[in-house]
Design a protein around this motif. Structure first.
Motif, PDB file in Angstrom:
ATOM      1  N   UNK A   1       0.813  -1.221   0.000  1.00 26.85           N
ATOM      2  CA  UNK A   1       0.000   0.000   0.000  1.00 26.85           C
ATOM      3  C   UNK A   1       0.842   1.265   0.000  1.00 26.85           C
ATOM      4  N   UNK A   2       2.007   1.179   0.605  1.00 27.64           N
ATOM      5  CA  UNK A   2       2.808   2.377   0.844  1.00 27.64           C
ATOM      6  C   UNK A   2       3.512   2.812  -0.443  1.00 27.64           C
ATOM      7  N   UNK A   3       3.342   4.057  -0.792  1.00 31.45           N
ATOM      8  CA  UNK A   3       3.925   4.581  -2.024  1.00 31.45           C
ATOM      9  C   UNK A   3       5.378   5.006  -1.821  1.00 31.45           C
ATOM     10  N   UNK A   4       5.650   5.680  -0.683  1.00 25.00           N
ATOM     11  CA  UNK A   4       7.023   6.103  -0.429  1.00 25.00           C
ATOM     12  C   UNK A   4       7.849   4.935   0.104  1.00 25.00           C
ATOM     13  N   UNK A   5       9.135   5.182   0.295  1.00 24.38           N
ATOM     14  CA  UNK A   5      10.039   4.136   0.766  1.00 24.38           C
ATOM     15  C   UNK A   5       9.580   3.609   2.125  1.00 24.38           C
ATOM     16  N   UNK A   6       9.609   2.290   2.276  1.00 23.46           N
ATOM     17  CA  UNK A   6       9.139   1.652   3.505  1.00 23.46           C
ATOM     18  C   UNK A   6      10.182   1.819   4.611  1.00 23.46           C
ATOM     19  N   UNK A   7       9.736   2.304   5.788  1.00 32.07           N
ATOM     20  CA  UNK A   7      10.624   2.494   6.935  1.00 32.07           C
ATOM     21  C   UNK A   7      10.334   1.407   7.957  1.00 32.07           C
TER      22      UNK A   7
END
Length: 669
Positions: A157-163
């Motif tokens: 789901x996450x568009x930005x880099x996963x943290x």
């Protein structure tokens, strides 16, 4: 029954440690950030009264990466073709196995005379010869497959880099939970889950923190002691805990209440009479009220209790802040200990293993009071028949010296992982080596009692021979190894004849150590013995060089020795060597220093207090070469005035550190 051993796995910096526990008090020592506080904190997390939650940062740093590896295996399993179920199962099992777990395993020993009602839930062995039981607390992922699937959904789901850090911080408490297990002492694979209530009835914990706030200002705002006494009364005044003293307080308050009721009646009678004018008392249901007191002991204490001390002349009382932080800290600690013991004794059922953690009790206590404290706390716990076992974390060399080797557990953080060194094991192994081992233990024990020995808390250790080296060591460090100035260096002045007695202990605790010692050349054929190092058949009389490092005797061999042979493990020796090929080698620090600074002495001879030692040997106006060639004889004349020689050096500018010390300090740095 007693707690005999603890194993900690994957909690903060404690990757895997084992701590053997003393029957009474166990001393936890080590450098800063060596895991001492973490050890106490983990017990508090699993068995304490507070509701502090685990957080991702509580996992050992190496284990956080394991979650990423587990997720990688999970993704591989999801991509595995349906026709290969064995591979899919293997990858899923690997993924689950990689997920980190925080574990605290407590081994409990008991006897046939003990009340085993509480332990019955965790005794899994039927062997009549086994008198041990294991209780393990585990904080781990509760639903591994769901956890890994949730990570997969979140990354999709996450568009930005996963943290990973942000994800774990947000979801840690949702997927990680605590369970308690009974584990067989003989077969660790045999285990049974038990309730948290059962586990906490077996082990109960109280921690006395190091950072308790005390107030020694005139305003006396914190009232830490007063609040502690209030809490003590509250904890010991329940209906099932009442004793004669509590009843006496209630009786006194009841008598006071009656007197106050009468005074209230006299005060308010005129006012209450006027109420009748308005029909109160004659119109049903309006009745004339009564003013009565309801004095609750807890309410009286809350906010109203003050600890006071008599003034020196006894004429008036002073607030608690006037008595100094040391006494306040001591009273607070003893009150906490007493309250914990009474709470455990009155609990129904009583906890099987009450554990008390005291962090850095030396705070605000002067050295003599630190020694009294550790001796008193051990006697107090023994005399009270309380079954309480205590763990004391400390940075106090005085507390360590008065506890003995057997009680000390050294948290060694010098390697990649923290390792706990049991000094009772060191003591036993050293004594096994025969008379020399027994003599070493006797020496170390007496030394620790007579001198401030802080090697257990140091980043690095330097052993020196005498006063001159001690006075000049700090400026020498500044000149050639300034990095050491920001580290905690334990400097131990031991002399040349006894430094080797520290060999086993320093190697055991694994702290980087530099030994600065003298060449001590002697002529075995001469009556007097002492000689210059350039004497043909000279040998050393130094026990450290002969029996510890480098284990060589002939002076020529020592001077030709390569640098790598002067160290072993984390220990290096530094002894006199020529400054360069054209000058003689010193026998002691004094002549080595004179050779290294001959020109400086020649230029500043008139300002030396010990000028006569130079002129008597090298002439009234010696040159640099004159001083160099006569350095050994000059040093011999200085043998009875070494402290004055050190002060002469300190008053001069621009002097040079002798080569052997410079090389040693650079190695240590």
């Amino acid at each position: 029954m007693r707690l005999t051993q603890v194993q900690v796995t994957n909690f903060r910096a404690l990757k895997h440690i084992t701590v053997r526990v003393e029957d009474n008090a166990t001393l936890i020592v080590g450098r800063n950030n060596s895991g001492k506080t973490s050890f106490a904190s983990l017990f508090d997390r699993f068995y304490g009264t507070d509701e502090t939650r685990f957080v991702p940062e509580d996992l050992h740093t190496s284990r956080i990466a394991q979650i990423q590896k587990a997720f990688g295996r999970y993704v591989e399993a999801q991509k595995t073709p349906a026709e290969d179920p064995e591979l899919r199962k293997q990858l899923l099992d690997e993924a689950r196995g990689l997920l980190p777990e925080i574990r605290l395993l407590a081994r409990i020993s008991y006897t046939v005379e003990d009340d085993l009602a509480l332990l019955s839930e965790i005794i899994l062995d039927l062997d009549e010869r086994c008198f041990d039981a294991n209780l393990e607390a585990v904080h781990a992922v509760k639903r591994p497959d769901e956890f890994l699937a949730h990570i997969k959904e979140t990354t999709a789901r996450q568009k930005q880099a996963f943290s990973w850090q942000k994800y774990l911080r947000k979801n840690f408490s949702s997927f990680f939970g605590t369970t308690y297990w009974a584990v067989s002492a003989n077969a660790p694979s045999v285990r049974r889950e038990i309730s948290s209530t059962t586990a906490r009835r077996i082990i109960t914990v109280r921690t006395i923190q190091a950072q308790t706030k005390f107030d020694d200002t005139p305003a006396d705002k914190t009232r830490t002691l007063s609040k502690t006494f209030e809490a003590f009364y509250k904890a010991n005044s329940g209906e099932d805990q009442r004793d004669q003293n509590i009843e006496s307080i209630d009786t006194a308050l009841s008598v006071a209440s009656e007197s106050i009721d009468k005074a209230y009646g006299d005060l308010f009678t005129p006012f209450l009479g006027t109420l009748q004018v308005f029909g109160v008392g004659s119109i049903d249901p309006l009745q004339v009220p009564r003013i009565v007191t309801q004095i609750e002991p807890g309410a009286i204490l809350r906010g109203s209790t003050r600890i006071q001390y008599p003034s020196p002349d006894g004429t008036h009382h002073l607030p608690e802040g006037h008595n100094g932080l040391g006494y306040s800290r001591l009273i607070f600690t003893l009150m906490q200990v007493t309250d914990f013991i009474l709470t455990c004794q009155r609990s129904k059922p009583r906890p099987a293993l009450p554990l008390l953690f005291i962090e850095e009790p030396e705070a605000h206590l002067h050295p003599q009071m630190q020694e009294v404290f550790i001796n008193s706390i051990k006697r107090f716990l023994e005399a009270g028949n309380s079954s309480v076992q205590s763990f004391i974390t400390t940075h106090s060399s005085h507390i360590v010296a008065n506890s003995g080797f057997s009680a000390v557990r050294y948290f060694d953080s010098n390697g990649p992982d923290i390792v706990v060194k049991d000094l009772s094991t060191f003591q036993a192994n050293t004594k096994k080596t025969g008379s020399q081992g027994a003599m070493t233990m006797r020496f170390l024990t007496q030394y620790m009692q007579l001198h401030r020995c802080d090697m257990f808390f140091a980043d690095k250790v330097i052993l020196i021979e005498g006063t001159v080296e001690r006075l000049l060591l700090r400026p020498m460090i500044s000149k050639c190894a300034p990095k050491l100035e920001s580290q905690y260096i334990s400097v131990i002045e031991i002399g040349g004849a006894f430094a080797h007695r520290f060999k086993e202990l320093l190697e055991f605790i694994n702290v980087p150590t530099l030994i600065i010692t003298d060449l001590d050349s002697v002529d075995p054929t001469a009556k007097n013995g002492r000689c210059s190092p350039d004497t043909g058949n000279a040998v050393t009389s130094n026990h450290t060089l002969k029996s510890w490092l480098p284990r060589k005797k002939e002076i020529k061999t020592l001077l030709d020795l390569p640098e790598e042979d002067k160290s072993t493990g984390r220990v290096r020796v530094a002894y006199e060597v020529p400054e360069h090929d054209a000058v003689p080698c010193g026998r002691s620090f004094e002549d080595a220093f004179i050779v290294a600074n001959a020109g400086l002495f020649a230029r500043n001879l008139d300002m030396l207090v010990l000028k006569g030692a130079f002129t008597a040997v090298a002439g009234p106006a010696p040159s640099s070469d004159d001083i160099t060639s006569n350095a050994y004889e000059i040093a011999e004349r200085l043998s009875d005035t070494k402290t004055d020689f050190a002060f002469d050096i300190l008053l001069m500018d621009g002097w040079t550190v002798p080569r052997y010390i410079r090389e040693g300090l650079e190695w240590l740095s």
